[in-house]
Design an enzyme around this catalytic site. Structure first.
Site, PDB file in Angstrom:
ATOM      1  N   MET A 193      16.137 -25.792 -38.345  1.00 35.09           N
ATOM      2  CA  MET A 193      16.754 -24.460 -38.346  1.00 35.09           C
ATOM      3  C   MET A 193      18.266 -24.549 -38.515  1.00 35.09           C
ATOM      4  O   MET A 193      18.870 -23.776 -39.252  1.00 35.09           O
ATOM      5  CB  MET A 193      16.429 -23.731 -37.034  1.00 35.09           C
ATOM      6  CG  MET A 193      16.962 -22.298 -36.996  1.00 35.09           C
ATOM      7  SD  MET A 193      16.754 -21.496 -35.404  1.00 35.09           S
ATOM      8  CE  MET A 193      14.984 -21.303 -35.314  1.00 35.09           C
TER       9      MET A 193
ATOM     10  N   TYR B  72      11.577 -33.439 -37.579  1.00 42.40           N
ATOM     11  CA  TYR B  72      10.311 -32.844 -37.142  1.00 42.40           C
ATOM     12  C   TYR B  72       9.134 -33.405 -37.945  1.00 42.40           C
ATOM     13  O   TYR B  72       9.200 -33.518 -39.165  1.00 42.40           O
ATOM     14  CB  TYR B  72      10.345 -31.327 -37.349  1.00 42.40           C
ATOM     15  CG  TYR B  72      11.145 -30.573 -36.323  1.00 42.40           C
ATOM     16  CD1 TYR B  72      10.770 -30.581 -34.973  1.00 42.40           C
ATOM     17  CD2 TYR B  72      12.260 -29.845 -36.699  1.00 42.40           C
ATOM     18  CE1 TYR B  72      11.508 -29.869 -34.027  1.00 42.40           C
ATOM     19  CE2 TYR B  72      12.999 -29.127 -35.761  1.00 42.40           C
ATOM     20  CZ  TYR B  72      12.613 -29.146 -34.426  1.00 42.40           C
ATOM     21  OH  TYR B  72      13.338 -28.440 -33.507  1.00 42.40           O
TER      22      TYR B  72
ATOM     23  N   LYS C  98      24.180  -4.826 -54.617  1.00 37.00           N
ATOM     24  CA  LYS C  98      23.180  -4.716 -53.544  1.00 37.00           C
ATOM     25  C   LYS C  98      23.165  -6.001 -52.719  1.00 37.00           C
ATOM     26  O   LYS C  98      23.697  -7.039 -53.167  1.00 37.00           O
ATOM     27  CB  LYS C  98      21.796  -4.449 -54.149  1.00 37.00           C
ATOM     28  CG  LYS C  98      21.309  -5.548 -55.098  1.00 37.00           C
ATOM     29  CD  LYS C  98      20.065  -5.114 -55.861  1.00 37.00           C
ATOM     30  CE  LYS C  98      19.587  -6.201 -56.811  1.00 37.00           C
ATOM     31  NZ  LYS C  98      18.475  -5.744 -57.663  1.00 37.00           N
TER      32      LYS C  98
ATOM     33  N   ARG D 236       7.003  -1.325 -60.915  1.00 41.95           N
ATOM     34  CA  ARG D 236       7.646  -1.526 -59.625  1.00 41.95           C
ATOM     35  C   ARG D 236       8.253  -0.227 -59.125  1.00 41.95           C
ATOM     36  O   ARG D 236       7.876   0.279 -58.078  1.00 41.95           O
ATOM     37  CB  ARG D 236       8.711  -2.627 -59.733  1.00 41.95           C
ATOM     38  CG  ARG D 236       9.314  -3.016 -58.409  1.00 41.95           C
ATOM     39  CD  ARG D 236      10.369  -4.102 -58.522  1.00 41.95           C
ATOM     40  NE  ARG D 236      11.600  -3.630 -59.139  1.00 41.95           N
ATOM     41  CZ  ARG D 236      12.750  -4.302 -59.104  1.00 41.95           C
ATOM     42  NH1 ARG D 236      12.812  -5.476 -58.501  1.00 41.95           N
ATOM     43  NH2 ARG D 236      13.825  -3.811 -59.696  1.00 41.95           N
TER      44      ARG D 236
HETATM   45  C1  PLP Z   1      18.762  -6.211 -58.972  1.00 39.98           C
HETATM   46  C2  PLP Z   1      18.697  -5.284 -60.128  1.00 39.98           C
HETATM   47  C3  PLP Z   1      19.588  -5.429 -61.209  1.00 39.98           C
HETATM   48  C4  PLP Z   1      20.486  -6.620 -61.365  1.00 39.98           C
HETATM   49  O1  PLP Z   1      19.754  -7.646 -61.976  1.00 39.98           O
HETATM   50  P1  PLP Z   1      20.436  -9.041 -62.350  1.00 39.98           P
HETATM   51  O2  PLP Z   1      19.313  -9.831 -62.919  1.00 39.98           O
HETATM   52  O3  PLP Z   1      20.931  -9.611 -61.060  1.00 39.98           O
HETATM   53  O4  PLP Z   1      21.522  -8.749 -63.310  1.00 39.98           O
HETATM   54  C5  PLP Z   1      19.585  -4.452 -62.188  1.00 39.98           C
HETATM   55  N1  PLP Z   1      18.724  -3.389 -62.114  1.00 39.98           N
HETATM   56  C6  PLP Z   1      17.838  -3.248 -61.118  1.00 39.98           C
HETATM   57  C7  PLP Z   1      16.917  -2.081 -61.118  1.00 39.98           C
HETATM   58  C8  PLP Z   1      17.777  -4.193 -60.096  1.00 39.98           C
HETATM   59  O5  PLP Z   1      16.868  -4.071 -59.126  1.00 39.98           O
END
Ligand code: PLP
Length: 373
Positions: A315, A267, A46, A145
């Site tokens: 930035m 800044y 992802k 979640r």
């Molecule tokens: C992001 C995610 C993972 C991966 O987790 P890591 O800690 O990066 O190995 C696995 N399962 C779900 C549902 C996630 O959201």
């Protein structure tokens, strides 16, 4: 930094070089596989493979034997699908928004169903097409979640019509505290997971993320899914990181100046020199994913010498105190180390008060990404 790489930066006008060692990433995958064996390991790619580019990472992992991939959003799955062979499965962790079911089924992408509405939408399409559609069911085992509540899963298990037309590929859940092996929540989630999974006999269980793999066999289920560990992040807090570093980040110097004592830098003038100081300005800032929280606290390195960040992170630039280096060491175009042998990804994250995940996924598009096989 060799001359060849510097020329690459100047020819593209990039502000720095993000080195990505695909060989190390592959070794990390194989280490995770041996840790989880005989359970196979899926790759979480992802957020464009945590910023390292899913188009490069996923096919390489396929060559290393990976056949199951997870993304967060359906749009990510659509991009990834054509890049992987048909013998791979791509799961969408967040599941589908209403209206995306048809495209998803046509593309051969597998949704993770997180609620009764998503289950109903997927089943409706399967019945409409008079065919079976694959899916994963996610259980909320304590993170609150994503996923179906245990009693909703009991309801599904008791009423087969709710899954009409759906072929369950996985029953899954996610650990909230896997990076803390002693946290009581781990065993609590495991116990809920076991109760839930027992209601779906014959369906593969997918539970452990990177940290979960290191919690031991009880947590492995039938398929592990790892993200951060592949990319070199630490899996367990407070313990030596067993993963190979995958990322290096070097940033170009755009200006060097010597200023007397009493001069404000950056800044807000938060830093004032206490003596004659040589200051280098480097070409990366918070728009490049270098957190503003590093203002007046982080550092970069050159030849092993620590060069503190002075003043606020801007930035597009950061000022560093390079007085510790002999005059003339750094000049226009010199490269200084943000992530590398002297400073790990975890070090930077800690200095900025965040986690490696956030650093990686924030790094941005202005670096030259240099892939090493
Ligand atoms: C992001 C995610 C993972 C991966 O987790 P890591 O800690 O990066 O190995 C696995 N399962 C779900 C549902 C996630 O959201």
């Amino acid at each position: 930094m060799d001359q060849g790489v510097r020329q690459t930066v100047s020819s593209e006008g990039a502000c720095g070089i993000l080195g990505i060692d695909l060989g190390a990433l592959r070794d990390n995958y194989l280490l995770l596989c041996s840790q989880a064996a005989p359970v196979p390991v899926a790759a979480v790619v992802k957020a464009d493979a945590y910023g390292l580019h899913a188009g490069r990472v996923a096919p390489m992992l396929y060559d290393a034997g990976c056949r199951t991939f997870f993304v967060a959003h359906f749009s990510e799955a659509l991009k990834l699908r054509p890049l992987l062979a048909q013998d791979t499965r791509i799961f969408v962790l967040n599941g589908l928004q209403p209206g995306n079911e048809t495209t998803c089924a046509d593309a051969g992408i597998i949704p993770v169903l997180n609620g009764l509405e998503q289950v109903a939408n997927w089943s409706r399409l399967a019945k409409l097409r008079n065919r079976t559609l694959p899916a994963a069911l996610q259980a909320d085992t304590g993170m609150s979640r994503l996923g179906l509540a245990p009693d909703e899963l009991t309801q599904i298990a008791a009423d087969a019509t709710l899954l009409d037309g759906i072929r369950l590929e996985l029953i899954m859940s996610h650990l909230a505290c896997a990076d803390e092996p002693d946290h009581a929540a781990n065993a609590g989630q495991l116990s809920v997971m076991r109760t839930v999974a027992a209601q779906f006999p014959g369906v593969a269980l997918c539970f452990a993320n990177s940290g979960g793999i290191f919690l031991g066999k009880d947590y492995h289920g039938d398929l592990a899914r790892t993200g951060i560990a592949l990319y070199g992040g630490a899996v367990v807090s407070g313990v030596a990181n067993p993963m190979k570093p995958v990322v290096t980040l070097d940033i170009a110097v755009v200006q060097v100046r010597t200023v007397p004592a009493g001069i404000a830098v950056g800044y807000g003038g938060t830093y004032v020199t206490t003596g004659e100081t040589r200051i280098a300005t480097i070409a990366g800032g918070y728009a490049d994913g270098l957190p503003r929280a590093l203002s007046d606290r982080g550092a970069l390195y050159y030849n092993g010498v620590r060069l503190p960040i002075v003043g606020r992170v801007s930035m597009d630039s950061i000022s560093i105190d390079v007085t510790a280096l002999p005059p003339g060491t750094l000049t226009l175009g010199s490269m200084v180390e943000m992530i590398g042998p002297n400073q790990t990804l975890e070090d930077i994250a800690a200095a900025a008060g965040t986690i490696s995940y956030e650093i990686l996924t924030s790094l941005g598009q202005r670096y030259h990404r240099a892939y090493k096989a």
